[in-house]
Scaffold this active site. Structure first.
Site, PDB file in Angstrom:
ATOM      1  N   LYS A 138       0.867  -1.178   0.000  1.00  0.00           N
ATOM      2  CA  LYS A 138       0.000   0.000   0.000  1.00  0.00           C
ATOM      3  C   LYS A 138       0.902   1.225   0.000  1.00  0.00           C
ATOM      4  O   LYS A 138       1.588   1.522   0.978  1.00  0.00           O
ATOM      5  CB  LYS A 138      -0.922   0.009   1.213  1.00  0.00           C
ATOM      6  CG  LYS A 138      -1.903   1.182   1.197  1.00  0.00           C
ATOM      7  CD  LYS A 138      -2.838   1.148   2.405  1.00  0.00           C
ATOM      8  CE  LYS A 138      -3.811   2.311   2.373  1.00  0.00           C
ATOM      9  NZ  LYS A 138      -4.692   2.317   3.566  1.00  0.00           N
ATOM     10  N   LYS A 170      -2.098  -1.678  -3.756  1.00  0.00           N
ATOM     11  CA  LYS A 170      -2.941  -0.479  -3.761  1.00  0.00           C
ATOM     12  C   LYS A 170      -2.043   0.742  -3.793  1.00  0.00           C
ATOM     13  O   LYS A 170      -1.151   0.838  -2.950  1.00  0.00           O
ATOM     14  CB  LYS A 170      -3.819  -0.475  -2.505  1.00  0.00           C
ATOM     15  CG  LYS A 170      -4.747   0.731  -2.381  1.00  0.00           C
ATOM     16  CD  LYS A 170      -5.579   0.643  -1.098  1.00  0.00           C
ATOM     17  CE  LYS A 170      -6.534   1.819  -1.003  1.00  0.00           C
ATOM     18  NZ  LYS A 170      -7.334   1.780   0.245  1.00  0.00           N
TER      19      LYS A 170
END
Length: 329
Positions: free
Chosen positions: A203, A255
């Site tokens: 992330k 992500k």
């Protein structure tokens, strides 16, 4: 004599001649079951509230969220990832609403499970950022820094209450060191050994999260660069991947998706667990905004972006277009 290994004998265009031909030889195919719908539910809302930077996406009421979940199920979407937006007065330094059984996310989990049962995979965001008054993903120490290990204690509590509320899958998204192992232990010790963990393995600290901050009513002060990953790094993601798998992750995620397809491809090549990618708010907003100005073909751009994510190796894609695209497919 015609040479078939090179031009003029070799003509790859033969396999592009008609839509039927292109469809037959396509190497990558999207399916509704590849898609997961992220959805927001706002505490106390009397009507759905459209998110300004994400036209077509709403902060749901409890009732409209249930309807959205049913619509996703009927379209063939695989799952729904829930984010709770508490009232401002409920936010505090340690994110108490995140572990309150009557907090908005836990209430929403029970609502959605009552509507869809086990027919739609119900996922929950396991993080403190929506429930803290400072907007960070963890507990702060006396110097205002995110305290990793104190935050893990809060994540363990969150895992339990989210599982109690009916989550099939929890998604620890705070990027704290050791979070997957702590969450796995908390679930197992409370009789939730069948609840899966979708690890936010890679992330990144991204500029593309901007519209999401509006979506969850973020109170963030500062940035998250001390815990989310540096966009410059790839090897770091592979280290995070190894740690998450060792700690018990059932699935892993990258992500954002679009700007990090190279990372997604590397991770997909490394693992034997399902790989997800999150097409985040900024990716959504860019396509919507360009389409509204007439600069691109919206529907074609959506499908191309999702196909690219799957081609890079994603088994599952979180996208705000999940229900729309599933119907189209």
């Amino acid at each position: 004599m015609t040479k078939y290994g090179s031009f003029p004998g070799a003509r790859p265009r033969r396999l592009r001649t008609t839509p039927a031909m292109r469809r037959m030889v396509a190497e990558t195919r999207l399916h509704p079951a590849d898609l997961i719908l992220p959805a927001f539910v706002r505490e106390g809302a009397s009507a759905p509230v459209e998110i300004g930077a994400m036209p077509g996406v709403f902060q749901h009421t409890r009732d409209s969220l249930k309807k959205a979940a049913v619509a996703a199920l009927e379209a063939g979407v695989a799952g729904i990832m829930l984010f709770g937006v508490p009232e401002e007065s409920k936010k505090d330094a340690v994110g108490t609403a995140g572990t309150d059984p009557d907090g908005i996310l836990q209430v929403a989990l029970r609502d959605v499970r009552s509507e869809v049962g086990d027919d739609l995979i119900v996922m929950s965001d396991l993080c403190l950022d929506e429930t803290t008054d400072h907007g960070h993903c963890g507990v702060l120490d006396a110097q205002g820094r995110v305290d990793n290990d104190a935050t893990l204690e809060r994540y363990a509590e969150m895992a339990q209450v989210q599982a109690d509320a009916g989550a099939h899958v929890v998604g620890p998204s705070g990027m704290m060191d050791g979070q997957i192992g702590v969450v796995r232990d908390a679930l197992d010790q409370t009789g939730h050994d069948d609840v899966s963990i979708l690890a936010y393995t890679a992330k990144y600290s991204s500029a593309f999260y901007g519209p999401f901050r509006e979506a969850v009513g973020s109170s963030l002060k500062g940035d998250r660069k001390t815990y989310q990953q540096d966009p410059a790094n790839t090897r770091e993601s592979l280290r995070e991947l190894a740690l998450d798998l060792e700690e018990g992750a059932d699935m892993v995620m990258v992500k954002p998706a679009g700007p990090y397809l190279d990372v997604l491809a590397k991770i997909a090549d490394e693992v034997d667990v399902p790989v997800a990618a999150y097409q985040i708010s900024g990716e959504y907003a860019m396509i919507q905004a360009a389409a509204e100005r007439g600069w691109i073909d919206r529907d074609k751009a959506i499908m191309e972006s999702l196909t690219g994510i799957k081609r890079a190796g994603a088994n599952m894609i979180l996208t705000y277009w999940a229900t729309e695209v599933a119907r189209r497919l």
